[in-house]
Motif scaffolding. Structure first.
Motif, short mmCIF file in Angstrom:
data_model
loop_
_atom_site.label_atom_id
_atom_site.label_comp_id
_atom_site.label_asym_id
_atom_site.label_seq_id
_atom_site.Cartn_x
_atom_site.Cartn_y
_atom_site.Cartn_z
N UNK A 20 33.00 44.41 36.95
CA UNK A 20 33.53 43.05 36.89
C UNK A 20 35.01 43.02 37.25
N UNK A 21 35.77 44.02 36.79
CA UNK A 21 37.18 44.10 37.15
C UNK A 21 37.36 44.27 38.65
N UNK A 22 36.53 45.13 39.24
CA UNK A 22 36.58 45.32 40.70
C UNK A 22 36.25 44.02 41.42
N UNK A 23 35.24 43.30 40.94
CA UNK A 23 34.87 42.03 41.57
C UNK A 23 36.00 41.01 41.45
N UNK A 24 36.70 41.01 40.30
CA UNK A 24 37.83 40.08 40.15
C UNK A 24 38.92 40.37 41.17
N UNK A 25 39.19 41.66 41.42
CA UNK A 25 40.18 42.02 42.43
C UNK A 25 39.69 41.67 43.84
N UNK A 26 38.39 41.90 44.09
CA UNK A 26 37.86 41.70 45.44
C UNK A 26 37.61 40.22 45.77
N UNK A 27 37.15 39.46 44.79
CA UNK A 27 36.73 38.08 45.06
C UNK A 27 37.61 37.02 44.39
N UNK A 28 38.53 37.44 43.55
CA UNK A 28 39.46 36.58 42.82
C UNK A 28 38.85 36.13 41.49
N UNK A 80 33.15 36.68 31.03
CA UNK A 80 34.27 35.78 31.32
C UNK A 80 35.59 36.43 30.94
N UNK A 81 35.68 36.97 29.74
CA UNK A 81 36.95 37.55 29.28
C UNK A 81 37.37 38.73 30.15
N UNK A 82 36.42 39.46 30.71
CA UNK A 82 36.76 40.59 31.57
C UNK A 82 37.14 40.13 32.97
N UNK A 83 36.29 39.31 33.57
CA UNK A 83 36.52 38.94 34.98
C UNK A 83 37.62 37.90 35.14
N UNK A 84 37.86 37.08 34.11
CA UNK A 84 38.90 36.06 34.20
C UNK A 84 40.16 36.45 33.43
N UNK A 85 40.24 37.70 32.96
CA UNK A 85 41.40 38.12 32.16
C UNK A 85 42.70 37.98 32.94
N UNK A 86 42.64 38.23 34.23
CA UNK A 86 43.86 38.16 35.05
C UNK A 86 44.04 36.80 35.71
N UNK A 87 43.24 35.80 35.33
CA UNK A 87 43.30 34.50 36.01
C UNK A 87 44.68 33.86 35.87
N UNK A 88 45.20 33.81 34.66
CA UNK A 88 46.52 33.22 34.47
C UNK A 88 47.60 33.97 35.22
N UNK A 89 47.52 35.31 35.21
CA UNK A 89 48.53 36.11 35.91
C UNK A 89 48.49 35.87 37.42
N UNK A 90 47.31 35.50 37.94
CA UNK A 90 47.19 35.25 39.37
C UNK A 90 47.56 33.82 39.74
N UNK A 91 47.55 32.89 38.76
CA UNK A 91 47.82 31.49 39.07
C UNK A 91 49.21 31.03 38.65
N UNK A 92 49.80 31.66 37.62
CA UNK A 92 51.08 31.22 37.09
C UNK A 92 52.24 31.90 37.83
N UNK A 93 53.45 31.31 37.80
CA UNK A 93 54.63 31.98 38.39
C UNK A 93 54.87 33.33 37.72
N UNK A 94 55.13 34.35 38.51
CA UNK A 94 55.19 35.72 38.00
C UNK A 94 56.27 35.90 36.93
N UNK A 95 57.47 35.39 37.17
CA UNK A 95 58.57 35.62 36.24
C UNK A 95 58.46 34.80 34.96
N UNK A 96 57.56 33.84 34.93
CA UNK A 96 57.39 33.00 33.73
C UNK A 96 55.95 33.07 33.23
N UNK A 97 55.30 34.22 33.45
CA UNK A 97 53.88 34.32 33.12
C UNK A 97 53.60 34.14 31.64
#
Length: 402
Positions: free
Chosen positions: A263-271, A314-331
């Motif tokens: 699931x982590x690999x899929x999150x990196x590959x497919x978002x 959901x918690x595994x595949x979407x764990x990085x969702x906020x980090x990918x959508x929010x501004x990096x310096x204000x994550x």
């Protein structure tokens, strides 16, 4: 959860302590800690100093929870006229408060630490492996230890508290943060508490896009809450013993463990956005099954295991969702802003569900019905996020708006 259920407290009180109180602490503490962490610059970085403070407090709270039955007996022995259940709830509440304050403060900065030290293209796989470790712990605990909780509650929680403290101190000593650009300078117009609150609101809530992101993430996270909060009372109501409960939970963790890295690999590959939408569609189907077909212990365990696997997905595949959508310096700041909007709903949802269960004569099936409605709401929010996301560059050239 087991200890409160053992005290046979009303479902409303159970929900207030387990769900609403942590949400209240989060809405007060999360924004303050996250903003201070984003702006902090020091010898040990901008995240680790906060973890060094919260770790001993969390360990203290956990060990205090472990000793609550002993303290309750000791206090009641000196004040025999006091209500034993009330004394137990007060002792539990004190240590639960310490533990929740510490873990919520730590959570407010831990995601920021991951965002700072893990390359963006590896975030999904990191979270997949991170979850794999937690799942292994969960499998070991629930398969071999969960059934022993009624007889060895104090020993088990003391061991968990000590392990938590040692493990987090080890993380603080071994993880090295990098260099950060200086934070925006403070001026008279943005200094002071009121000015800081106004700036926080402007940063996080002025954009309709981020409001849609917050709606999607809030609805998705609380969709799992009704079943999660009342799973033990529901299982007991249907005659499921704690040993069977623990083994089924271990099965859930085992399936999630097998899926975690994939699931982590899929999150990196497919978002993670794609993964979150697909997972919520599956979860809505499971909740529909639970609402219509759960009527005994066996059908409950089937739906509950499926709920656990899909919520874990959901918690595994979407764990990085906020980090990918929010501004990096204000994550961390934006993650806390999502939590602020989620907190009132979280505070009210579990007590409302608990009250509904109480007044309908323990109709725990409503947990599935409410989970279904919230999953549909999350999917509705994700449609709006998807449209904005594509306009901001999409999967290949996305740039988070400031």
């Amino acid at each position: 959860s087991w200890y409160l259920d053992h005290l046979d407290v009303p479902n409303l009180v159970f929900a207030l302590l387990v769900s609403s109180f942590p949400a209240l602490v989060g809405v007060v503490l999360g924004p303050v800690i996250s903003v201070k962490s984003d702006r902090h610059r020091g010898r040990w970085g901008r995240r680790i100093p906060f973890l060094l403070v919260t770790t001993p407090l969390a360990a203290f709270g956990m060990i205090g929870l472990a000793l609550t039955p002993l303290l309750t007996g000791w206090i009641h022995g000196h004040f025999p006229e006091a209500n034993a259940t009330l004394v137990a709830l007060i002792c539990f509440g004190v240590f639960w408060t310490a533990f929740e304050i510490a873990t919520i403060a730590a959570s407010a900065v831990f995601g920021g630490l991951i965002n700072d030290v893990v390359p963006k293209e590896l975030l999904g796989r990191f979270y997949g492996l991170f979850r794999a470790v937690s799942l292994i712990d969960g499998i070991l605990f629930n398969y071999w230890i969960m059934g022993l909780v009624p007889d060895h509650f104090t020993l088990i929680l003391c061991s968990v508290g000590v392990f938590y403290g040692v493990a987090f101190f080890w993380v603080c000593l071994k993880v090295k943060e990098g260099e950060y650009p200086p934070p925006p300078p403070r001026t008279k117009s943005n200094s002071g508490f009121i000015a800081g609150v106004k700036q926080y609101i402007r940063d996080c809530y002025a954009s309709p896009y981020y409001l849609l992101v917050f709606l999607m993430m809030t609805a998705a996270s609380i969709a799992f809450m009704p079943v999660n909060v009342f799973s033990i009372p529901y299982a007991r109501h249907l005659g499921v013993d704690m040993d069977t409960y623990g083994k089924c939970l271990a099965l859930t963790f085992g399936i999630s463990l097998a899926l975690s890295y994939f699931l982590g690999w899929m999150a990196d590959a497919f978002h993670p956005l794609r993964m979150a939408i697909g997972t919520m569609i599956g979860y809505a189907a499971v909740m529909a099954y639970g609402w219509w077909f759960v009527h005994d212990a066996d059908s409950f365990l089937v739906a509950w295991v499926a709920h656990g696997v899909l919520s874990g997905t959901y918690y595994t595949s979407a764990a990085s969702l906020g980090l990918r959508l929010f501004p990096h310096e204000k994550s961390a700041q934006f993650a806390s802003a999502a939590g602020v909007l989620a907190a009132p709903v979280s505070m009210g949802l579990a007590p409302a569900v608990g009250t509904l269960i109480d007044i309908t004569g323990d109709a725990y099936g409503f947990t599935f019905a409410i989970g279904l409605l919230l999953a549909i709401l999350a999917l509705y929010g994700s449609c709006g996020v998807w449209r904005h996301f594509q306009k901001l560059g999409g999967f290949s050239n996305y740039t988070a708006p400031e």
